[in-house]
Design a protein around this motif. Structure first.
Motif, PDB file in Angstrom:
ATOM      1  N   ARG A  63      37.514  29.196  40.174  1.00 44.44           N
ATOM      2  CA  ARG A  63      37.211  28.345  39.028  1.00 44.44           C
ATOM      3  C   ARG A  63      38.066  28.665  37.804  1.00 44.44           C
ATOM      4  O   ARG A  63      38.305  27.788  36.960  1.00 44.44           O
ATOM      5  CB  ARG A  63      35.733  28.488  38.661  1.00 44.44           C
ATOM      6  CG  ARG A  63      34.800  27.969  39.751  1.00 44.44           C
ATOM      7  CD  ARG A  63      33.345  28.075  39.328  1.00 44.44           C
ATOM      8  NE  ARG A  63      32.456  27.580  40.367  1.00 44.44           N
ATOM      9  CZ  ARG A  63      31.128  27.533  40.253  1.00 44.44           C
ATOM     10  NH1 ARG A  63      30.549  27.958  39.136  1.00 44.44           N
ATOM     11  NH2 ARG A  63      30.388  27.062  41.256  1.00 44.44           N
ATOM     12  N   LEU A  64      38.507  29.920  37.686  1.00 48.90           N
ATOM     13  CA  LEU A  64      39.274  30.321  36.507  1.00 48.90           C
ATOM     14  C   LEU A  64      40.769  30.085  36.716  1.00 48.90           C
ATOM     15  O   LEU A  64      41.256  30.113  37.842  1.00 48.90           O
ATOM     16  CB  LEU A  64      39.039  31.800  36.207  1.00 48.90           C
ATOM     17  CG  LEU A  64      37.630  32.195  35.757  1.00 48.90           C
ATOM     18  CD1 LEU A  64      37.534  33.713  35.644  1.00 48.90           C
ATOM     19  CD2 LEU A  64      37.285  31.546  34.419  1.00 48.90           C
ATOM     20  N   PRO A  65      41.532  29.882  35.619  1.00 50.16           N
ATOM     21  CA  PRO A  65      42.993  29.769  35.733  1.00 50.16           C
ATOM     22  C   PRO A  65      43.586  31.056  36.315  1.00 50.16           C
ATOM     23  O   PRO A  65      43.065  32.155  36.102  1.00 50.16           O
ATOM     24  CB  PRO A  65      43.453  29.550  34.287  1.00 50.16           C
ATOM     25  CG  PRO A  65      42.246  29.026  33.578  1.00 50.16           C
ATOM     26  CD  PRO A  65      41.062  29.659  34.234  1.00 50.16           C
ATOM     27  N   ALA A  66      44.693  30.919  37.008  1.00 48.72           N
ATOM     28  CA  ALA A  66      45.307  32.070  37.680  1.00 48.72           C
ATOM     29  C   ALA A  66      45.683  33.172  36.681  1.00 48.72           C
ATOM     30  O   ALA A  66      45.532  34.370  36.986  1.00 48.72           O
ATOM     31  CB  ALA A  66      46.547  31.610  38.453  1.00 48.72           C
ATOM     32  N   VAL A  67      46.161  32.777  35.483  1.00 46.65           N
ATOM     33  CA  VAL A  67      46.540  33.776  34.478  1.00 46.65           C
ATOM     34  C   VAL A  67      45.332  34.586  34.032  1.00 46.65           C
ATOM     35  O   VAL A  67      45.401  35.816  33.882  1.00 46.65           O
ATOM     36  CB  VAL A  67      47.203  33.092  33.268  1.00 46.65           C
ATOM     37  CG1 VAL A  67      47.470  34.104  32.161  1.00 46.65           C
ATOM     38  CG2 VAL A  67      48.487  32.405  33.679  1.00 46.65           C
TER      39      VAL A  67
END
Length: 371
Positions: free
Chosen positions: A341-345
């Protein structure tokens, strides 16, 4: 280092000059003279240390002769008898400081008992003895001079890198030192000295100054771990540079571990020679024995923790790293869902922060635990 950085560098620069004069004509004689110089310096530093090291070398040679002649079915398990050499020092931990050598012998030797990295130095020495015994059994030949050179080389004695005797064989050494080699040697000496003598002490001082303040324990934990990195990596660089003076390439020990974004990557970058030892001689046999990679890595790091020191602090260190690595092999479903769910960064930053905090906390606990 046992004799201090300046004296150690001076002595080994002098030895390297003599070594290269002799090496072209008589490489084994040159190596023999280096071994004799190492042994003489160890005796000057602490006669008790000299007695222990020579006894351990004889023990390894005796094991090799017995195993080669007897050829037991479980020959892979027998080399672990090398670790019996650690028993006298673990007795001091298990049964109290009154069993220390100073109680028995008094202040014997110039370096003293407490200033010689005894426990850590002895454990690294025993691990290298184990590797040398395994090499010898595989080749069915005990190459005494390279083995002794690897075991007695003072710059690499107390903290590695971990290696066997094969690197010290004349055939494996560089035939000469190029300008690039010389430049690399002095660069490593410069950076290693800066890390060991400037950065590490400064970080330790900052940690000590901040410790009494609110949240000071957290700052102390992170700064102490950073100091450990510069201390250890600086020592390793100096050992690698000193060996390179003799045309010997010791394995690199650190590769920017602060860039690791997970616990597996951390151990691929931190103390890499120990990681290689754990993978070859602990993890793989335990996987074969248990049939489970996760259990194998857990048990391997518990053993590695107790290898550092027989204490509850280092037992917790081994359990903590073993749990983290086993979880990395099969992450919890909650973590997998969060990462999706979270951005890769954000995932990489979060994973990096968790990894650095976990390893710093384990290191802090291992050295601060009362027993």
């Amino acid at each position: 280092m046992i004799f201090g950085l300046e004296l150690t560098l001076f002595l080994y620069l002098l030895l390297a000059s003599v070594y290269w004069v002799i090496k072209d004509r008589a490489p084994h004689l040159a190596l023999g003279l280096l071994v004799l110089a190492n042994l003489a310096l160890l005796y000057v530093a602490n006669p008790l240390l000299f007695v222990y090291l020579t006894g351990q070398v004889l023990w390894v040679w005796t094991l090799f002769q017995c195993l080669r002649c007897l050829k037991p079915r479980s020959i892979k398990a027998w080399p672990w008898l090398v670790f019996l050499g650690l028993i006298p020092f673990n007795l001091q931990v298990w049964m109290g400081p009154r069993l220390g050598a100073e109680t028995w012998i008094g202040a014997w030797g110039q370096a003293g008992w407490d200033n010689i990295f005894w426990t850590l130095g002895a454990t690294f020495f025993v691990v290298k003895s184990f590797v040398i015994l395994k090499e010898s059994l595989k080749e069915q030949h005990f190459d005494a001079l390279p083995a002794l050179a690897a075991l007695t080389f003072i710059p690499a004695f107390s903290a590695g890198p971990i290696h066997g005797g094969a690197l010290w064989r004349p055939a494996q050494q560089a035939g000469s030192l190029t300008r690039e080699d010389t430049a690399q040697i002095f660069l490593k000496i410069g950076w290693g000295a800066a890390a060991l003598l400037v950065l590490a002490p400064w970080l330790k001082a900052q940690a000590k100054a901040l410790a009494p303040m609110p949240w000071g324990a957290v700052a102390d934990m992170y700064l102490s771990f950073a100091a450990l990195y510069f201390d250890f990596s600086g020592y390793s660089l100096l050992a690698i540079a000193c060996a390179a003076m003799f045309g010997v390439r010791l394995p690199e020990n650190f590769n920017r571990p602060y860039l690791a974004t997970n616990i597996q990557a951390f151990w691929q970058r931190w103390h890499m020679s120990l990681n290689a030892f754990i993978g070859t001689y602990l993890f793989k046999p335990m996987v074969r024995a248990t049939g489970s990679p996760r259990l194998g890595i857990f048990l391997a790091f518990v053993a590695a923790g107790l290898w550092h020191k027989a204490s509850l602090g280092y037992l917790a260190w081994g359990i903590g790293h073993g749990v983290a690595l086993s979880l990395f092999m099969k992450p919890p479903r909650v973590w997998v869902m969060l990462c999706e769910r979270l951005p890769a960064v954000v995932v990489r930053l979060l994973s990096w922060a968790m990894t650095m905090t976990w390893v710093a906390a384990l290191s802090y606990g291992a050295t601060r635990f009362p027993f």
